[in-house]
Each structure stands twice: as C-alpha cells, then as structure tokens.
Design an enzyme around this catalytic site. Structure first.
Site, PDB file in Angstrom:
ATOM      1  CD  GLU A  76      -3.825   0.265  -2.606  1.00  0.00           C
ATOM      2  OE1 GLU A  76      -3.327   0.400  -1.471  1.00  0.00           O
ATOM      3  OE2 GLU A  76      -4.386  -0.784  -2.983  1.00  0.00           O
TER       4      GLU A  76
ATOM      5  N   GLY B 221      -2.370  -8.264   0.370  1.00  0.00           N
ATOM      6  CA  GLY B 221      -3.178  -7.218   0.982  1.00  0.00           C
ATOM      7  C   GLY B 221      -4.236  -7.817   1.888  1.00  0.00           C
ATOM      8  N   GLY B 222      -5.463  -7.878   1.403  1.00  0.00           N
ATOM      9  CA  GLY B 222      -6.611  -8.303   2.220  1.00  0.00           C
ATOM     10  C   GLY B 222      -6.384  -9.573   3.026  1.00  0.00           C
TER      11      GLY B 222
ATOM     12  CG  ASN C  82       0.503  -3.078   1.736  1.00  0.00           C
ATOM     13  OD1 ASN C  82       0.393  -2.366   2.737  1.00  0.00           O
ATOM     14  ND2 ASN C  82       0.384  -2.608   0.508  1.00  0.00           N
ATOM     15  CD1 TRP C  83      -0.907  -6.434   7.401  1.00  0.00           C
ATOM     16  CD2 TRP C  83      -0.965  -5.474   9.424  1.00  0.00           C
ATOM     17  NE1 TRP C  83      -0.529  -7.386   8.322  1.00  0.00           N
ATOM     18  CE2 TRP C  83      -0.552  -6.816   9.570  1.00  0.00           C
ATOM     19  CE3 TRP C  83      -1.064  -4.676  10.567  1.00  0.00           C
ATOM     20  CZ2 TRP C  83      -0.265  -7.384  10.809  1.00  0.00           C
ATOM     21  CZ3 TRP C  83      -0.769  -5.228  11.800  1.00  0.00           C
ATOM     22  CH2 TRP C  83      -0.377  -6.574  11.925  1.00  0.00           C
ATOM     23  CE  LYS C  84      -3.207  -3.016  -0.276  1.00  0.00           C
ATOM     24  NZ  LYS C  84      -3.936  -3.175  -1.520  1.00  0.00           N
TER      25      LYS C  84
ATOM     26  CG  HIS D 142       0.961  -0.305  -3.155  1.00  0.00           C
ATOM     27  ND1 HIS D 142      -0.302   0.008  -3.606  1.00  0.00           N
ATOM     28  CD2 HIS D 142       0.916  -1.607  -2.783  1.00  0.00           C
ATOM     29  CE1 HIS D 142      -1.072  -1.074  -3.502  1.00  0.00           C
ATOM     30  NE2 HIS D 142      -0.352  -2.062  -3.008  1.00  0.00           N
TER      31      HIS D 142
ATOM     32  CB  SER E 122      -6.767 -11.066  -5.956  1.00  0.00           C
ATOM     33  OG  SER E 122      -7.464  -9.827  -6.009  1.00  0.00           O
TER      34      SER E 122
ATOM     35  CD  GLU F  47       1.337  -5.256  -4.994  1.00  0.00           C
ATOM     36  OE1 GLU F  47       1.041  -6.126  -4.167  1.00  0.00           O
ATOM     37  OE2 GLU F  47       1.117  -4.045  -4.805  1.00  0.00           O
TER      38      GLU F  47
ATOM     39  N   GLY G 166      -7.049  -6.091  -4.933  1.00  0.00           N
ATOM     40  CA  GLY G 166      -8.312  -5.900  -4.217  1.00  0.00           C
ATOM     41  C   GLY G 166      -9.551  -6.210  -5.034  1.00  0.00           C
TER      42      GLY G 166
END
Ligand code: 13P
Length: 252
Positions: free
Chosen positions: A96, A233-234, A9-11, A94, A212, A166, A172
């Site tokens: 977010e 993510g990251g 997920n590149w956000k 998600h 994470s 999640e 994150g």
C-alpha cells in the site's frame, strides 16, 4: 533458530478508544503463547500502545517511518522519534505504501538503513501483483524487490530483518495464496538468502506470509516448513480472530 511471529498490521483503523479496548482484550488472552506477537497501530496510538503492553508479550511496531533523522519533512516521523516512545520495530515496503505513496526500492533501501542505524527491527514486505503471477514473473519480481532493497546489508544487519511475503492480489481480497504457493515462494526466498548471504542467515530469518490470513486458513498456511508466521491485516482487528491465528502455532 528462527522465531514464529504473528504480527497485526492495523493499517488506518482504530481511534484512541478502540486501540485501548482492542489491546486490553488481547492482553486478557495472550499469556502463555510461545509465538512472538506484534501489533502495528496508527502513529497517533503508538505511545499508548507501548504503555499498555509494557509488561506483556505483545510488541508494538510502526507501520512506516521516514529515512531522515529530522528536518523539514512535514507530516513525517523519524526512527529516533519512534525509539523515544519505545517502538523498536517498523514495517517497511508494504504494497500500500509502494502503490499509493510511490515508495520505490531506492527509498526503501534508505529507510532500511535509517532503521538499522537506530537499531530497529524491520518487517520488510514484498510481493508480486496479479499480472506478474499470471505471466509467471512472480519469482523475478520478488528477487528484484529483495535485491534492490537488501543486497547492500552486512551479515550482522540480518539479525534485525523479518521478511513478509505479501502477494498484492491476496491483500484484503479474501483470496489467499494456497499453502503450497506460499511455501514455494518462501523456499525461493530462503534459498536466495542462503546463496547471497549464507546458510546461517537463511536458517535464522523469519519469513512471514501476509494476504487474507484468517482463523480458518492460518493453521494450514503456518504448517508449511518455510512459513514462520503471518502479517495479518483485517483479521487482526478482532481480538478473538487474531488470537485464533496466533494459536495456529502451538501454545505452551
Ligand atoms: P489482509 O490480512 O487484510 O489481507 O491484509 C494483509 C496485509 O496487508 C498485512 O500487512
């Protein structure tokens, strides 16, 4: 049998040239993997991502969509628009989106219906906040998120559902759930599907863990029997890190 999946997920990261370069880097490394690999770039880069990955094992997903088919919804994108450029999968729910854009279970249920009507696959995210876990409420929260958004589905709809646990406190933050915490929740979710929908669906639904996941912890988390992969993510923004996570499942 359910599939092992690693999805990035590149956000809201990567402009057009960064998208092209990360995809071309991934394409040189990804062949031969038996794990299903997905990437979810920003809307503006979905078309080029579909073009670049056409003959490859990488599938492209959207990070969101609206529930309406078209109309006066400034700034929104519909399922049929995504389908028209070759995007067949969408991430919904998600944390977010839930926290920053006020997407509640009722909105998510409508989005799920719209995606299913367009024969899209859904990566449905759910998970508790830190205070829910600290107060021992995490199972109840997860149960209600799943019930409210998914209990109206028919058995055949589940062929298009991928779940992603999640925990919000792990996203994150660098604080990942322990492999045992992930396994405990995934087992709970699978048991719930078994009881509410049936054993066949429970056995065949992939449940991913997100929060994470990094190259140095993926193998241990993925080794758990009810963890079928990760939503990353990251670490999905770096080709080598993402590949190491994909390789946490065995390669052919
Ligand atoms: P991080 O891997 O950066 O914690 O993000 C997880 C996530 O939100 C994936 O959807």
């Amino acid at each position: 049998m359910r599939k092992n999946i690693v999805a990035g997920n590149w956000k809201m990261n990567n402009d057009l040239s960064q998208t092209k370069s990360l995809i071309s880097d991934l394409l040189t490394k990804v062949s031969g993997t038996e794990t299903k690999v997905m990437i979810a770039p920003a809307f503006t880069n979905l078309h080029i991502a579909c073009e670049l990955t056409k003959q490859s094992p990488i599938e492209v997903a959207a990070q969101n969509m609206h529930f309406a088919e078209n109309g006066a919804y400034t700034g929104e994108v519909s399922a049929s628009m995504l389908k028209s450029i070759g995007v067949n999968t969408v991430i919904l729910g998600h944390s977010e989106r839930r926290a920053q854009f006020r997407e509640d279970d009722a909105i998510l249920a409508k989005k799920i219906d719209a995606a299913l009507q367009n024969d899209m696959t859904i990566i449905f995210c759910f998970g508790e906040e830190l205070e829910d876990r600290n107060s021992g409420n995490h199972f109840a929260i997860v149960k209600s998120q799943l019930k409210n958004a998914l209990s109206h589905l028919e058995t055949k709809d589940w062929e298009n559902i991928i779940l992603a646990y999640e925990p919000v406190w792990a996203i994150g933050t660098g604080v990942t759930a322990t492999p045992d915490q992930a396994q405990e929740m995934h087992y709970f979710v699978r048991k719930m599907i078994d009881e509410c929908v049936g054993g066949h669906v429970a056995d065949n639904t992939s449940v991913l863990y997100g929060g994470s996941v990094k190259p140095d912890n993926a193998k241990e988390i993925f080794s758990k029997s009810d963890v079928d992969g990760g939503l990353i993510g990251g670490a999905s923004l770096n080709a080598d890190d993402f590949m190491t996570i994909i390789d946490a499942f065995n390669r052919s």
